[in-house]
Scaffold this motif. Structure first.
Motif, PDB file in Angstrom:
ATOM      1  N   MET B 330       0.585  -1.228  -0.026  1.00  0.00           N
ATOM      2  CA  MET B 330       0.091   0.026   0.054  1.00  0.00           C
ATOM      3  C   MET B 330       0.815   1.271  -0.004  1.00  0.00           C
ATOM      4  O   MET B 330       0.327   2.215  -0.740  1.00  0.00           O
ATOM      5  N   ILE B 331       2.140   1.130   0.397  1.00  0.00           N
ATOM      6  CA  ILE B 331       2.777   2.518   0.612  1.00  0.00           C
ATOM      7  C   ILE B 331       4.101   2.750  -0.045  1.00  0.00           C
ATOM      8  O   ILE B 331       4.502   3.722  -0.307  1.00  0.00           O
ATOM      9  N   HIS B 332       4.315   1.518  -0.765  1.00  0.00           N
ATOM     10  CA  HIS B 332       5.353   1.629  -1.697  1.00  0.00           C
ATOM     11  C   HIS B 332       5.530   2.959  -2.718  1.00  0.00           C
ATOM     12  O   HIS B 332       6.486   3.377  -2.822  1.00  0.00           O
ATOM     13  N   ALA B 333       4.314   3.327  -3.004  1.00  0.00           N
ATOM     14  CA  ALA B 333       4.318   4.354  -4.140  1.00  0.00           C
ATOM     15  C   ALA B 333       4.803   5.699  -3.377  1.00  0.00           C
ATOM     16  O   ALA B 333       5.152   6.565  -4.249  1.00  0.00           O
ATOM     17  N   LEU B 334       4.663   5.755  -2.144  1.00  0.00           N
ATOM     18  CA  LEU B 334       4.714   7.131  -1.392  1.00  0.00           C
ATOM     19  C   LEU B 334       6.441   7.098  -1.551  1.00  0.00           C
ATOM     20  O   LEU B 334       7.029   8.309  -1.357  1.00  0.00           O
ATOM     21  N   ASP B 335       7.315   6.206  -1.310  1.00  0.00           N
ATOM     22  CA  ASP B 335       8.733   6.270  -1.135  1.00  0.00           C
ATOM     23  C   ASP B 335       9.147   5.007  -1.840  1.00  0.00           C
ATOM     24  O   ASP B 335       9.852   4.147  -1.222  1.00  0.00           O
ATOM     25  N   PRO B 336       9.246   5.001  -3.279  1.00  0.00           N
ATOM     26  CA  PRO B 336       9.670   3.605  -3.893  1.00  0.00           C
ATOM     27  C   PRO B 336      11.058   3.210  -3.233  1.00  0.00           C
ATOM     28  O   PRO B 336      11.191   1.826  -2.730  1.00  0.00           O
ATOM     29  N   ASP B 337      12.022   3.990  -3.318  1.00  0.00           N
ATOM     30  CA  ASP B 337      13.316   3.577  -2.826  1.00  0.00           C
ATOM     31  C   ASP B 337      13.602   2.977  -1.469  1.00  0.00           C
ATOM     32  O   ASP B 337      13.972   1.942  -1.062  1.00  0.00           O
ATOM     33  N   TYR B 338      12.853   3.896  -0.706  1.00  0.00           N
ATOM     34  CA  TYR B 338      12.910   3.397   0.542  1.00  0.00           C
ATOM     35  C   TYR B 338      12.228   2.138   0.888  1.00  0.00           C
ATOM     36  O   TYR B 338      12.800   1.236   1.802  1.00  0.00           O
ATOM     37  N   TYR B 339      10.920   1.962   0.549  1.00  0.00           N
ATOM     38  CA  TYR B 339      10.141   0.685   0.801  1.00  0.00           C
ATOM     39  C   TYR B 339      11.092  -0.477  -0.149  1.00  0.00           C
ATOM     40  O   TYR B 339      10.318  -1.653   0.281  1.00  0.00           O
ATOM     41  N   GLN B 340      11.528  -0.433  -1.113  1.00  0.00           N
ATOM     42  CA  GLN B 340      12.119  -1.556  -1.804  1.00  0.00           C
ATOM     43  C   GLN B 340      13.181  -2.014  -0.900  1.00  0.00           C
ATOM     44  O   GLN B 340      13.277  -3.302  -0.852  1.00  0.00           O
ATOM     45  N   VAL B 341      13.754  -1.249   0.032  1.00  0.00           N
ATOM     46  CA  VAL B 341      14.681  -1.698   1.078  1.00  0.00           C
ATOM     47  C   VAL B 341      13.835  -2.818   1.784  1.00  0.00           C
ATOM     48  O   VAL B 341      14.244  -4.013   2.189  1.00  0.00           O
ATOM     49  N   ALA B 342      12.617  -2.472   2.317  1.00  0.00           N
ATOM     50  CA  ALA B 342      12.010  -3.167   3.258  1.00  0.00           C
ATOM     51  C   ALA B 342      11.507  -4.401   2.512  1.00  0.00           C
ATOM     52  O   ALA B 342      11.390  -5.370   3.035  1.00  0.00           O
ATOM     53  N   PHE B 343      11.053  -4.369   1.251  1.00  0.00           N
ATOM     54  CA  PHE B 343      10.393  -5.646   0.776  1.00  0.00           C
ATOM     55  C   PHE B 343      11.562  -6.422   0.441  1.00  0.00           C
ATOM     56  O   PHE B 343      11.331  -7.865   0.716  1.00  0.00           O
ATOM     57  N   ASP B 344      12.768  -6.083   0.088  1.00  0.00           N
ATOM     58  CA  ASP B 344      13.750  -7.099  -0.284  1.00  0.00           C
ATOM     59  C   ASP B 344      14.248  -7.652   1.296  1.00  0.00           C
ATOM     60  O   ASP B 344      14.397  -8.830   1.329  1.00  0.00           O
ATOM     61  N   ASN B 345      14.154  -6.769   2.220  1.00  0.00           N
ATOM     62  CA  ASN B 345      14.168  -7.652   3.663  1.00  0.00           C
ATOM     63  C   ASN B 345      13.376  -8.508   4.135  1.00  0.00           C
ATOM     64  O   ASN B 345      13.446  -9.423   4.906  1.00  0.00           O
ATOM     65  N   SER B 346      12.139  -8.054   3.754  1.00  0.00           N
ATOM     66  CA  SER B 346      10.984  -9.112   4.102  1.00  0.00           C
ATOM     67  C   SER B 346      11.137 -10.496   3.585  1.00  0.00           C
ATOM     68  O   SER B 346      10.726 -11.276   3.878  1.00  0.00           O
ATOM     69  N   LYS B 347      11.595 -10.151   2.069  1.00  0.00           N
ATOM     70  CA  LYS B 347      11.558 -11.504   1.551  1.00  0.00           C
ATOM     71  C   LYS B 347      12.924 -12.469   2.062  1.00  0.00           C
ATOM     72  O   LYS B 347      12.741 -13.565   2.347  1.00  0.00           O
ATOM     73  N   ASP B 348      14.052 -11.560   2.554  1.00  0.00           N
ATOM     74  CA  ASP B 348      15.267 -12.486   3.044  1.00  0.00           C
ATOM     75  C   ASP B 348      14.940 -12.855   4.390  1.00  0.00           C
ATOM     76  O   ASP B 348      15.113 -14.157   4.654  1.00  0.00           O
ATOM     77  N   LEU B 349      13.809 -12.555   5.026  1.00  0.00           N
ATOM     78  CA  LEU B 349      13.662 -12.525   6.680  1.00  0.00           C
ATOM     79  C   LEU B 349      12.540 -13.628   6.548  1.00  0.00           C
ATOM     80  O   LEU B 349      12.413 -14.684   7.530  1.00  0.00           O
ATOM     81  N   PHE B 350      11.603 -13.789   5.695  1.00  0.00           N
ATOM     82  CA  PHE B 350      10.298 -14.336   6.099  1.00  0.00           C
ATOM     83  C   PHE B 350       9.829 -15.149   4.980  1.00  0.00           C
ATOM     84  O   PHE B 350       8.812 -15.824   5.003  1.00  0.00           O
ATOM     85  N   ILE B 351      10.834 -15.287   3.705  1.00  0.00           N
ATOM     86  CA  ILE B 351      10.225 -16.008   2.697  1.00  0.00           C
ATOM     87  C   ILE B 351      11.465 -17.292   2.530  1.00  0.00           C
ATOM     88  O   ILE B 351      12.738 -16.701   2.408  1.00  0.00           O
ATOM     89  N   THR B 352      11.104 -18.396   2.423  1.00  0.00           N
ATOM     90  CA  THR B 352      12.003 -19.686   2.263  1.00  0.00           C
ATOM     91  C   THR B 352      11.816 -20.284   1.080  1.00  0.00           C
ATOM     92  O   THR B 352      10.582 -20.735   0.974  1.00  0.00           O
ATOM     93  N   ASP B 353      12.604 -20.602   0.160  1.00  0.00           N
ATOM     94  CA  ASP B 353      12.543 -21.333  -1.171  1.00  0.00           C
ATOM     95  C   ASP B 353      12.237 -22.598  -0.659  1.00  0.00           C
ATOM     96  O   ASP B 353      12.788 -23.387   0.440  1.00  0.00           O
ATOM     97  N   ILE B 354      11.484 -23.420  -1.422  1.00  0.00           N
ATOM     98  CA  ILE B 354      11.465 -24.891  -1.515  1.00  0.00           C
ATOM     99  C   ILE B 354      11.229 -25.421  -2.998  1.00  0.00           C
ATOM    100  O   ILE B 354      11.134 -24.544  -3.615  1.00  0.00           O
TER     101      ILE B 354
END
Lengths: 400, 459
Positions: B330-354
């Motif tokens: 929802m909030i990415h559009a307000l500061d794309p670069d800032y929240y890109q960092v968050a999205f990348d980290n969310s994947k690193d921390l909470f997503i595991t490949d199978i």
């Protein structure tokens, strides 16, 4: 950024690692699981406050006792991980704002006790003052920020003092707190004594001057001279009508020494008489150790909703209370034995980041919440001597 | 305290009348991201499936002396995934991503959209207890979210395929009717937070309603809801003003003293849309200051991940982080670069490949490797496809969609609607999220789209 700290915390529940938590200023993984369960429960109670009877009848009956003992856990959790102090202050605030609700008490249960509630809430109010430095619950007046109920520390200790005075001036002549009319037990008196002590510390009052007489009654009438252990209850036969006559020859006391009674009492008794508590703890282990380590999951699963003091029952109070007592007595060896047994019979699992004891039946979540207190308890002396002001304004809680 | 997972969701193939939940007890009804998994575990509903090591990739998740029931349970649920081939998606990421050029819905998208329309139509025609897709009253507090997020798909749908305009507008209008219906909000009044659901607090409800109003007027030019819309926006901005001047913070709480990042992200988007529709300056006046407040108060400085919530009385943000793909989307559009960092980290921390990276699962909590069990809402797994579309990440989208397709044995039925053959009532109206996860064109694209021209084409 403390993410690495969290990620690197060893996943363990050995006694040694539990004992080391304050040095690490962090919890072990399974204690984090308790923490998450605790905060989730408090949050849900807070959210559903008026519809619990429909949504969760068990919490509606036993929620207050579950909350008050979680409230007892807050100082220990904050002492262990000081960075969590502000968050834990907030959750103590939710305990205090929700626990008095009529929706969280089974008013029709034999095990309801207004005096027990008052003593426990007073101590929770004291702990909120202790770990937050805030005055929100000092008095019932000025409750604009309090949404659901209002605990007032001043009023509660006054009410408890009134109980002590009333009982002392009645035909009972017992200057102590009765659990219910005509029935006296050690635990609520010890809890009230701690609340009195803390009130005096914060406000320069003199409530704790009653403590010597209360303790004298408890030790003289409820304690077994040979073992130092406590009997469950002392009965006066008082019905409570005005100018009621009572003959002291009609008083009686239960004659069996019970592990549940002593486990919980020792957790608090040690603060007031460590020498005698040490003797009683030795007796406790000798007398009840084998019984505790032989308890089965079924013993625990059926032990719920049968106590004036907790949401638990005799068996669960005994085993879980013994864990808390072992922590209070700084007895790592026995804590380890008890905890090993707990894990052996509990079928402990971590689900959604929360610790659950799946073998303990339908009420395992409530048991887990009491275990939050029991497994993390730090001796009161340590807690009360801690420099809490240093943690009041910390804003670096651990990412979890 | 017992809870049995006896109920099926409202759109299980061949079992359209099986949507009634049994009596449920437990800590269930907090909101979409709380409680159900805890309740399931607490109630003993999760059996300890002592599975032998069968080579399942999830076996390696258990490294703790504390048994990770979540992994055990998921192993059971996903055994079929270990024994069979990883299926091809009904519609690939390439096909889904290409919709903006082809202006044709993919097979999966079409099926999700048809099912969503069917669910909405059924509720309008037959009420909440309708025969085709009856609701689950015990999950009342969950319904506003798919109603809302399904509506957020509508502008993207018509950006892809203007031929869907009539159905899209009809669906959005009906969704507004439904989210305004008593059942979608009276948990607020039942809980005695207020005598109505919008006058104060409850941005978790009125933020969505305000955004739905805005999207409707933006893409139709129709003033059917304008008076209500203006009144709702007025309530929200006055609450912003009051909280700033009297309480020292920026934004709106959900429940009293419970300030949530995701719900404010919706309120903020609703004000941006209001600017688009009416030419107001709420972006500068409210939205960007709110964004600054969120970053300063309840965001991890390094990871840019949102913290769970903040409490005005104690000034503390609980540093509980999770896969908050709702907020990020929802909030990415307000500061794309800032929240890109968050999205990348969310994947690193909470997503595991199978399955060698062909699929992925989401972790239940930062501190464990345990997989989320039946608490999709807690980790907000359903918002992940939407978030992948927002962040233009077809790889992760493909992995999580593969997980969904395997978990729910998703298929397209003869009637053209999507069917979930293995879902539970924990996934309330989940088709809305799949629909959104396919069509979402990104909020910046939606905000920058030439809606006046669009409206004139459909006048």
């Amino acid at each position: 950024m403390q993410l690495d700290t969290v990620k690197e915390t060893p996943v363990s529940s050995t006694a040694d690692e539990i004992w080391s938590m304050p040095d690490n200023e962090n919890y072990t993984l399974d204690i984090w699981g308790h923490y998450r369960q605790m905060t989730d429960f408090i949050d849900v109670v807070n959210y559903l406050r008026f519809v619990l009877t429909d949504e969760d009848p068990t919490t509606a009956k036993y929620g207050q006792r579950a909350l008050t003992w979680l409230g007892f856990a807050m100082p220990s959790l904050a002492y262990t991980a000081p960075s969590q102090t502000t968050d834990l202050s907030y959750f103590e605030h939710l305990v205090l704002s929700n626990a008095p609700s009529d929706y969280l008490v089974n008013k029709y249960s034999y095990y309801g006790s207004e005096n027990v509630s008052a003593a426990q809430l007073a101590l929770d109010a004291a702990f909120y003052r202790l770990i937050s430095g805030r005055d929100t619950y000092d008095t019932r007046e000025g409750s604009d920020d309090v949404l659901y109920g209002k605990v007032g520390f001043h009023e509660l200790v006054d009410e408890l003092k009134g109980v002590v005075e009333d009982n002392g001036q009645s035909a009972e002549g017992i200057p102590a707190i009765d659990t219910v009319r005509g029935r006296f037990e050690a635990l609520p008196n010890l809890i009230a004594m701690m609340a009195f002590e803390l009130h005096d510390r914060f406000f320069g009052t003199d409530y704790a001057s009653m403590n010597a007489d209360i303790l004298d009654f408890v030790e003289s009438n409820l304690r077994d001279d040979d073992t130092g252990l406590f009997y469950e209850s002392y009965m006066t036969g008082r019905l409570g009508y005005e100018e009621e006559p009572l003959d002291s020859r009609s008083r009686w006391r239960t004659s069996e020494l019970l592990p549940s009674v002593n486990a919980l009492a020792l957790v608090f008794y040690n603060h007031f008489n460590p020498e005698q508590a040490g003797r009683a703890w030795a007796s406790f282990k000798e007398r009840f150790g084998e019984e505790l380590l032989g308890m089965t999951a079924d013993d625990i699963a059926t032990s719920f909703g049968k106590s004036f003091h907790t949401a638990l029952g005799p068996s669960s109070e005994a085993l879980f209370g013994a864990l808390a007592a072992a922590r209070e007595m700084d007895d790592e060896e026995w804590f380890g034995k008890l905890q090993d047994h707990l894990f052996e019979i509990g079928d402990v699992a971590m689900t959604e980041g929360q610790t659950h004891y799946r073998a303990f039946g339908d009420y395992e979540a409530y048991m887990g919440m009491f275990l939050t207190f029991a497994r993390t308890h730090i001796p009161w002396k340590t807690l009360l001597e801690n420099d809490w002001e240093a943690s009041y304004s910390r804003n670096d809680s651990i990412m979890h | 305290m017992t809870m049995k997972r006896v109920a099926r969701a409202t759109h299980v193939a061949g079992n359209s009348s099986a949507g009634k939940a049994g009596k449920r007890e437990g800590w269930l009804s907090r909101r979409s991201f709380l409680g159900a998994g805890a309740a399931a575990a607490a109630s003993g509903a999760i059996a300890a499936n002592a599975l032998a090591d069968d080579g399942c990739p999830l076996c390696s998740l258990e490294s703790s002396p504390v048994q990770l029931a979540s992994a055990q349970q998921r192993k059971s649920e996903l055994q079929k995934m270990t024994s069979g081939e990883v299926p091809s998606l009904i519609s690939s990421a390439d096909e889904v991503w290409a919709m903006s050029q082809t202006h044709q819905l993919t097979t999966h998208t079409r099926a999700a959209w048809e099912l969503h329309r069917s669910v909405i139509d059924a509720a309008i025609a037959g009420g909440w207890e309708n025969a085709a897709h009856p609701w689950i009253p015990e999950r009342q507090a969950f319904y506003r979210y798919p109603l809302a997020f399904g509506s957020y798909a509508i502008p993207s749908l018509v950006m892809i395929d203007e031929g869907e305009y009539d159905n899209a507008v009809d669906c959005l209008r009906k969704s507004i009717y439904l989210i305004k219906e008593n059942a979608a909000w009276n948990d607020w009044t039942r809980n005695k937070y207020g005598t109505d659901a919008v006058s104060r607090y409850n941005i978790m409800y009125k933020g969505h309603l305000n955004l739905m109003y805005g999207l409707y007027q933006m893409m139709t030019g129709d003033d059917q809801f304008e008076a209500e819309y203006q009144a709702m926006t007025d309530i929200i901005v006055k609450e912003y003003d009051y909280n700033k001047s009297e309480r020292g913070f920026i934004g709106v709480e959900c429940e009293p003293d419970q300030y949530f990042y995701p719900c404010n992200s919706v309120g903020m988007m609703s004000l941006l849309i209001h600017d688009k529709v009416f030419g107001t300056d709420y972006e500068d006046k409210y939205v960007m200051p709110n964004l600054d407040f969120l970053k300063q108060t309840m965001t991890d400085e390094e990871l840019h991940l949102p913290y769970f919530r903040w409490h005005p009385t104690h000034g503390n943000a609980e540093n509980f982080v999770f896969g908050d793909w709702w907020t990020l989307g929802m909030i990415h559009a307000l500061d794309p670069d800032y929240y890109q960092v968050a999205f990348d980290n969310s994947k690193d921390l909470f997503i595991t490949d199978i399955y060698d990276g062909q699929a992925c699962y989401t972790k239940a909590a930062l501190m464990t490797d345990g997989i989320s069990t039946d608490m999709e809402q807690r980790t907000w797994i359903f918002y992940l496809p939407f978030c992948c579309r927002e962040f233009d990440d077809p790889q992760t989208w493909s992995k999580i969609e593969t997980f969904f397709q395997m978990k729910y044995e998703t298929a397209v039925a003869d009637d053209g609607e999507l069917r979930f053959h293995d879902n539970t009532d924990d996934e309330t109206m989940m088709e809305a999220y799949f629909f959104l996860g396919d069509v979402h064109q990104g909020w910046r694209a939606i905000l920058d789209y030439d809606w006046p021209s669009f409206v004139s084409r459909h006048a």
